[in-house]
Design an enzyme around this catalytic site. Structure first.
Site, PDB file in Angstrom:
ATOM      1  N   LYS A   1       0.849  -1.209   0.000  1.00  0.00           N
ATOM      2  CA  LYS A   1       0.000   0.000   0.000  1.00  0.00           C
ATOM      3  C   LYS A   1       0.872   1.241   0.000  1.00  0.00           C
ATOM      4  CE  LYS A   1      -3.826   2.081   2.665  1.00  0.00           C
ATOM      5  NZ  LYS A   1      -4.686   1.944   3.867  1.00  0.00           N
TER       6      LYS A   1
ATOM      7  N   SER B   1      -9.722   1.930   3.231  1.00  0.00           N
ATOM      8  CA  SER B   1      -8.873   2.675   2.330  1.00  0.00           C
ATOM      9  C   SER B   1      -7.886   1.814   1.546  1.00  0.00           C
ATOM     10  CB  SER B   1      -8.096   3.720   3.134  1.00  0.00           C
ATOM     11  OG  SER B   1      -7.207   3.096   4.032  1.00  0.00           O
TER      12      SER B   1
ATOM     13  N   SER C   1      -9.797  -0.421   7.429  1.00  0.00           N
ATOM     14  CA  SER C   1      -9.283  -0.336   6.057  1.00  0.00           C
ATOM     15  C   SER C   1      -8.635  -1.581   5.507  1.00  0.00           C
ATOM     16  CB  SER C   1      -8.272   0.797   5.957  1.00  0.00           C
ATOM     17  OG  SER C   1      -8.956   1.999   5.834  1.00  0.00           O
TER      18      SER C   1
HETATM   19  N1  GLN Z   1     -12.790   4.126   6.655  1.00  0.00           N
HETATM   20  C1  GLN Z   1     -12.213   4.570   7.881  1.00  0.00           C
HETATM   21  C2  GLN Z   1     -11.821   6.024   7.765  1.00  0.00           C
HETATM   22  O1  GLN Z   1     -12.131   6.593   6.801  1.00  0.00           O
HETATM   23  C3  GLN Z   1     -11.043   3.722   8.221  1.00  0.00           C
HETATM   24  C4  GLN Z   1      -9.835   4.130   7.472  1.00  0.00           C
HETATM   25  C5  GLN Z   1      -8.673   3.272   7.816  1.00  0.00           C
HETATM   26  O2  GLN Z   1      -8.824   2.259   8.485  1.00  0.00           O
HETATM   27  N2  GLN Z   1      -7.506   3.713   7.408  1.00  0.00           N
HETATM   28  O3  GLN Z   1     -11.227   6.569   8.630  1.00  0.00           O
END
Ligand code: GLN
Length: 479
Positions: free
Chosen positions: A79, A154, A178
């Protein structure tokens, strides 16, 4: 060789039997990734030179009769919020579009030391903020299973490459879901380890008290192998834990008989019926394999989304202050004064979601509001963690949904951030408690969209969690 379906075991066998060399495999994997990537946009960029150099080192070790490590020759995607020395690391942000880090993240260094071959950097939401991978400065990622749908976020790119077969395994990051949510949307395995199990050194910080690095794979065994390779104490991350790293694959002995599994009643209220049916099938399968299934309660669950979005925005506002046009960042050209330079750089560089979070976070930390928001959210976080500690005196593992719904259409939730935030309603709690949690595929809806089951255990009980996941995997394979 069919790169899109290879597993770590098959690669090990192929290398030892000289069916293919690591360089041949890397070349084939790079060709396939380049040809397939336009369908999903899951890679931001490929790294052929680095991949071939790593593969050559594996072949050389094999030729000398040495063990090249548990990930020998395995094509991996990383990532793009995890730094790679000499290899552009963008965080899917315009601000870091040209940033070339001078060092490797510890997880990257470990996976290369174990023989892993980094094919490229995976797309994601900007600075890992989002649930659909639509917040990337390099364009959204499409779900390989259903290209009109999001892959989740994400870590959408990291999930998509594994589902698409353009990497065998990948690294993602999870702050509030995420890894698990995109794993469930794309039909692959994704693990969020215990907080501190894997070093965060070199993971670009979003919300430091919640950030985790973890693996994606097409099966539980591969995910366990990758986790074992990257876990462990790291002097460069003072929050990394000093606990020994067990052999996670050894835990996959298939025996879950007598295990007490908790179903938190708060997690089954708002599920779409098809997702609910899939989780029910998992529960029935575990019962057949001898698990003792019990209903439990995690009463503070309702406050999790609010608590998370206060803590994560507060930490983000402080972490993102460093992108100011002076260090790292692409500087805005059109400024007369210093304060214009800051304002223009940040105004032009950050996407809408990052700006929203910086503003929210700055507000909740501001003098006079700190007690009302941030401090209160920290107290709620303790209650959520206490719910889990209590539950784990009654059960060995928890099974729950990952997301209330399967992959949604691109653009469907972009106009309503609150609706988007609710995607994480079942994943945020585990992140706040810092416990290990994962998503394992449990079939598809009638439209063919993957559904994931979430498995959670107490701190550092990854081995037990993986054993349950493998039992689910076996049950799904049996149909
Ligand atoms: N979707 C969550 C957010 O927008 C989690 C993001 C993540 O785990 N990096 O914060």
């Amino acid at each position: 060789m069919e790169v899109s379906t290879l597993t770590i075991d098959a690669i090990r066998k192929g290398l030892h039997e000289r069916t293919f060399s690591a360089v041949e495999l890397a070349g084939e994997a790079l060709r396939f990734a380049e040809a397939e990537n336009p369908k999903t946009n899951a890679y931001i960029h490929l790294s052929p030179e680095r991949a071939l150099a790593a593969a050559q080192a594996v072949d050389a070790a094999l030729a000398r009769g040495e063990d090249p490590g548990p990930l020998a020759g395995v094509p991996v995607a990383v990532k793009d919020v995890i730094v790679t020395r000499g290899l552009r690391t963008t965080c899917a942000s315009k601000l870091l579009a040209n940033y070339i880090p001078p060092y490797d993240a510890t997880a990257v260094q470990k996976l290369e030391a174990a023989g892993g071959v980094i094919l490229g950097k995976a797309n994601c939401d900007e600075f890992a903020m989002g649930s659909s991978n639509e917040n990337s400065a390099f364009g959204p990622v499409r779900n390989p299973v259903a290209p009109d749908r999001v892959p989740g976020g994400s870590s959408g790119g990291s999930a998509a490459v594994v589902a698409q077969g353009t990497a065998v395994v990948s690294l993602g990051s999870d702050t509030g879901g995420s890894i698990r949510q995109p794993a469930s949307f794309c039909g692959v395995v994704g693990i969020t380890p215990t907080y501190g199990r894997v070093s965060r050194y070199g993971l670009v910080a979003f919300a430091s008290s919640l950030d985790h690095i973890g693996p994606f794979a097409r099966n539980v065994r591969d995910a366990a192998t990758l986790l074992g390779a990257i876990a462990g104490r790291d002097p460069l991350d003072s929050t990394s834990a000093n606990a020994p790293v067990p052999d996670y694959t050894a835990a996959l002995d298939g025996n879950v008989s007598g295990m007490r599994i908790g179903l938190p009643k708060e997690y089954f209220r708002d599920l779409t019926s098809e997702s609910g049916q899939r989780i029910q099938a998992v529960v029935d399968g575990l019962r057949r394999q001898g698990c003792d299934i019990r209903e439990i309660s995690l009463p503070s669950t309702d406050y999790a989304v609010a608590c998370y979005y206060i803590i994560c925005t507060a930490e983000a506002s402080s972490n993102l202050a460093r992108y100011d046009g002076v260090r790292y960042t692409t500087r805005s050209e059109s400024s007369e004064t210093l304060s214009d330079m800051y304002r223009n750089t940040r105004g032009e560089g950050f996407g809408a979601e990052c700006k929203r979070r910086i503003m929210l976070g700055t507000y909740v930390l501001s003098a006079g509001y700190y007690d009302a928001y941030y401090l209160k959210a920290q107290r709620v976080r303790s209650l959520i963690a206490r719910d889990f500690s209590r539950a784990f005196t009654e059960v060995d593992a928890i099974v729950a949904p990952v997301s209330p719904f399967p992959a949604f259409r691109l653009g469907e939730k972009t106009s309503d951030p609150l609706e988007m935030y609710l995607s994480d309603i079942y994943t945020i709690t585990g992140s706040l408690a810092g416990i290990p949690c994962m998503s394992v595929p449990c079939g598809t809806t009638s439209e063919g969209l993957p559904v994931g089951a979430q498995i959670l255990t107490n701190h550092f009980e990854e081995a037990r969690m993986l054993r349950v996941a493998e039992a689910v995997e076996r049950e799904m394979a049996a149909g």
